[in-house]
Design a protein around this motif. Sequence first.
Motif, PDB file in Angstrom:
ATOM      1  N   ASP A  92      44.509  48.085  23.286  1.00 41.20           N
ATOM      2  CA  ASP A  92      43.529  49.156  23.508  1.00 41.20           C
ATOM      3  C   ASP A  92      42.104  48.614  23.394  1.00 41.20           C
ATOM      4  OD1 ASP A  92      45.451  51.099  23.969  1.00 41.20           O
ATOM      5  OD2 ASP A  92      45.393  51.884  21.916  1.00 41.20           O
ATOM      6  N   VAL A  93      41.855  47.796  22.373  1.00 39.36           N
ATOM      7  CA  VAL A  93      40.522  47.210  22.187  1.00 39.36           C
ATOM      8  C   VAL A  93      40.201  46.265  23.343  1.00 39.36           C
ATOM      9  CG1 VAL A  93      39.132  45.686  20.721  1.00 39.36           C
ATOM     10  CG2 VAL A  93      40.516  47.487  19.684  1.00 39.36           C
ATOM     11  N   MET A  94      41.177  45.480  23.780  1.00 38.57           N
ATOM     12  CA  MET A  94      40.961  44.585  24.922  1.00 38.57           C
ATOM     13  C   MET A  94      40.634  45.384  26.179  1.00 38.57           C
ATOM     14  SD  MET A  94      43.978  41.776  24.263  1.00 38.57           S
ATOM     15  CE  MET A  94      43.730  40.906  25.808  1.00 38.57           C
ATOM     16  N   SER A  95      41.326  46.487  26.377  1.00 39.60           N
ATOM     17  CA  SER A  95      41.088  47.332  27.542  1.00 39.60           C
ATOM     18  C   SER A  95      39.683  47.932  27.507  1.00 39.60           C
ATOM     19  CB  SER A  95      42.135  48.444  27.600  1.00 39.60           C
ATOM     20  OG  SER A  95      41.858  49.332  28.648  1.00 39.60           O
ATOM     21  N   GLN A  96      39.274  48.421  26.354  1.00 36.55           N
ATOM     22  CA  GLN A  96      37.932  48.992  26.225  1.00 36.55           C
ATOM     23  C   GLN A  96      36.873  47.939  26.524  1.00 36.55           C
ATOM     24  OE1 GLN A  96      37.780  50.633  22.272  1.00 36.55           O
ATOM     25  NE2 GLN A  96      39.484  52.023  22.665  1.00 36.55           N
ATOM     26  N   TRP A  97      37.045  46.759  25.980  1.00 37.36           N
ATOM     27  CA  TRP A  97      36.087  45.689  26.224  1.00 37.36           C
ATOM     28  C   TRP A  97      36.076  45.319  27.710  1.00 37.36           C
ATOM     29  CZ3 TRP A  97      35.669  40.869  28.269  1.00 37.36           C
ATOM     30  CH2 TRP A  97      34.485  40.182  27.992  1.00 37.36           C
ATOM     31  N   GLY A  98      37.249  45.244  28.313  1.00 38.24           N
ATOM     32  CA  GLY A  98      37.351  44.903  29.726  1.00 38.24           C
ATOM     33  C   GLY A  98      36.645  45.910  30.609  1.00 38.24           C
ATOM     34  N   ARG A  99      36.784  47.186  30.281  1.00 36.22           N
ATOM     35  CA  ARG A  99      36.090  48.224  31.058  1.00 36.22           C
ATOM     36  C   ARG A  99      34.576  48.074  30.948  1.00 36.22           C
ATOM     37  NH1 ARG A  99      40.047  52.281  28.733  1.00 36.22           N
ATOM     38  NH2 ARG A  99      41.697  52.341  30.282  1.00 36.22           N
ATOM     39  N   ARG A 100      34.091  47.822  29.714  1.00 35.68           N
ATOM     40  CA  ARG A 100      32.648  47.623  29.525  1.00 35.68           C
ATOM     41  C   ARG A 100      32.169  46.398  30.307  1.00 35.68           C
ATOM     42  NH1 ARG A 100      33.830  48.673  24.035  1.00 35.68           N
ATOM     43  NH2 ARG A 100      33.527  46.483  23.563  1.00 35.68           N
ATOM     44  N   HIS A 101      32.951  45.360  30.287  1.00 37.44           N
ATOM     45  CA  HIS A 101      32.575  44.137  30.996  1.00 37.44           C
ATOM     46  C   HIS A 101      32.561  44.365  32.509  1.00 37.44           C
ATOM     47  CE1 HIS A 101      31.936  39.890  31.599  1.00 37.44           C
ATOM     48  NE2 HIS A 101      32.973  39.849  32.421  1.00 37.44           N
ATOM     49  N   GLN A 102      33.565  45.069  33.027  1.00 36.31           N
ATOM     50  CA  GLN A 102      33.594  45.377  34.465  1.00 36.31           C
ATOM     51  C   GLN A 102      32.351  46.174  34.864  1.00 36.31           C
ATOM     52  OE1 GLN A 102      37.343  47.442  34.591  1.00 36.31           O
ATOM     53  NE2 GLN A 102      38.464  45.639  35.312  1.00 36.31           N
ATOM     54  N   LYS A 103      32.000  47.169  34.051  1.00 34.10           N
ATOM     55  CA  LYS A 103      30.819  47.984  34.328  1.00 34.10           C
ATOM     56  C   LYS A 103      29.566  47.113  34.317  1.00 34.10           C
ATOM     57  CE  LYS A 103      28.172  51.920  32.687  1.00 34.10           C
ATOM     58  NZ  LYS A 103      27.865  52.775  31.559  1.00 34.10           N
ATOM     59  N   ARG A 104      29.463  46.260  33.330  1.00 36.59           N
ATOM     60  CA  ARG A 104      28.299  45.365  33.215  1.00 36.59           C
ATOM     61  C   ARG A 104      28.195  44.464  34.444  1.00 36.59           C
ATOM     62  NH1 ARG A 104      27.290  40.147  30.903  1.00 36.59           N
ATOM     63  NH2 ARG A 104      25.186  40.048  30.058  1.00 36.59           N
ATOM     64  N   MET A 105      29.327  43.925  34.878  1.00 39.79           N
ATOM     65  CA  MET A 105      29.315  43.030  36.035  1.00 39.79           C
ATOM     66  C   MET A 105      28.908  43.788  37.298  1.00 39.79           C
ATOM     67  SD  MET A 105      29.814  40.218  34.618  1.00 39.79           S
ATOM     68  CE  MET A 105      29.904  39.153  36.027  1.00 39.79           C
ATOM     69  N   ARG A 106      29.387  45.029  37.453  1.00 41.76           N
ATOM     70  CA  ARG A 106      28.982  45.843  38.609  1.00 41.76           C
ATOM     71  C   ARG A 106      27.481  46.103  38.586  1.00 41.76           C
ATOM     72  NH1 ARG A 106      33.820  48.612  37.425  1.00 41.76           N
ATOM     73  NH2 ARG A 106      32.634  50.203  36.299  1.00 41.76           N
ATOM     74  N   GLU A 107      26.965  46.410  37.390  1.00 40.69           N
ATOM     75  CA  GLU A 107      25.529  46.666  37.253  1.00 40.69           C
ATOM     76  C   GLU A 107      24.722  45.416  37.564  1.00 40.69           C
ATOM     77  OE1 GLU A 107      25.318  48.159  33.268  1.00 40.69           O
ATOM     78  OE2 GLU A 107      25.954  50.184  33.863  1.00 40.69           O
ATOM     79  N   MET A 108      25.194  44.269  37.127  1.00 40.81           N
ATOM     80  CA  MET A 108      24.503  43.010  37.414  1.00 40.81           C
ATOM     81  C   MET A 108      24.537  42.723  38.909  1.00 40.81           C
ATOM     82  SD  MET A 108      25.696  40.615  34.215  1.00 40.81           S
ATOM     83  CE  MET A 108      25.096  39.118  34.972  1.00 40.81           C
ATOM     84  N   ASP A 109      25.687  42.957  39.535  1.00 40.96           N
ATOM     85  CA  ASP A 109      25.814  42.739  40.980  1.00 40.96           C
ATOM     86  C   ASP A 109      24.878  43.640  41.757  1.00 40.96           C
ATOM     87  OD1 ASP A 109      27.702  40.770  40.629  1.00 40.96           O
ATOM     88  OD2 ASP A 109      29.417  42.058  41.106  1.00 40.96           O
ATOM     89  N   SER A 110      24.787  44.911  41.348  1.00 39.62           N
ATOM     90  CA  SER A 110      23.932  45.845  42.084  1.00 39.62           C
ATOM     91  C   SER A 110      22.464  45.514  41.889  1.00 39.62           C
ATOM     92  CB  SER A 110      24.240  47.295  41.701  1.00 39.62           C
ATOM     93  OG  SER A 110      23.865  47.548  40.379  1.00 39.62           O
ATOM     94  N   SER A 111      22.093  44.996  40.734  1.00 36.59           N
ATOM     95  CA  SER A 111      20.682  44.646  40.511  1.00 36.59           C
ATOM     96  C   SER A 111      20.310  43.388  41.301  1.00 36.59           C
ATOM     97  CB  SER A 111      20.389  44.460  39.023  1.00 36.59           C
ATOM     98  OG  SER A 111      21.012  43.291  38.525  1.00 36.59           O
ATOM     99  N   ILE A 112      21.262  42.523  41.549  1.00 40.25           N
ATOM    100  CA  ILE A 112      21.004  41.301  42.329  1.00 40.25           C
ATOM    101  C   ILE A 112      20.827  41.642  43.800  1.00 40.25           C
ATOM    102  CG2 ILE A 112      22.045  39.146  43.142  1.00 40.25           C
ATOM    103  CD1 ILE A 112      23.328  38.899  40.341  1.00 40.25           C
ATOM    104  N   THR A 113      21.597  42.618  44.292  1.00 41.46           N
ATOM    105  CA  THR A 113      21.547  42.957  45.717  1.00 41.46           C
ATOM    106  C   THR A 113      20.372  43.852  46.076  1.00 41.46           C
ATOM    107  OG1 THR A 113      23.071  44.809  45.366  1.00 41.46           O
ATOM    108  CG2 THR A 113      24.034  42.701  46.038  1.00 41.46           C
ATOM    109  N   LYS A 114      19.628  44.321  45.095  1.00 47.28           N
ATOM    110  CA  LYS A 114      18.479  45.207  45.372  1.00 47.28           C
ATOM    111  C   LYS A 114      17.294  44.420  45.871  1.00 47.28           C
ATOM    112  CE  LYS A 114      19.575  48.977  42.325  1.00 47.28           C
ATOM    113  NZ  LYS A 114      19.204  49.730  41.168  1.00 47.28           N
TER     114      LYS A 114
END
Length: 114
Positions: A92-114
């Motif tokens: 459960d803790v690994m899953s929560q961390w993974g979700r946060r990391h996925q969100k962070r990576m999406r946010e980083m990707d979107s800020s790079i493409t702007k």
Amino acid sequence: MGDLEFKSAVETTLKVIGGKWKPLILCHLTEGVKRFGELKREMPEITQKMLTQQLRELEKDGIIHRKVYTQVPPKVEYSLTEYGQSIREVLDVMSQWGRRHQKRMREMDSSITK
């Protein structure tokens, strides 16, 4: 001293459930009893040899139970032991961390493409 205990405990955890396949196997077994073929179908990239090896190691560590039915053709089922059920908290803790990391990576990707 506490720092060494922390590191040692993390190392022990990784020895038991670390690697690419064991956490995935355990995730599938949290859903209930599974036969070997079911696990193999749910993880098509794992080889039969690797799945067998990982299941044996988890069984040796008391995390999963292997039940063999004496019938033809042979039937084998895998499930989490009572002790193995405690691994759900770690997953459960690994899953929560993974979700946060996925969100962070999406946010980083979107800020790079702007």
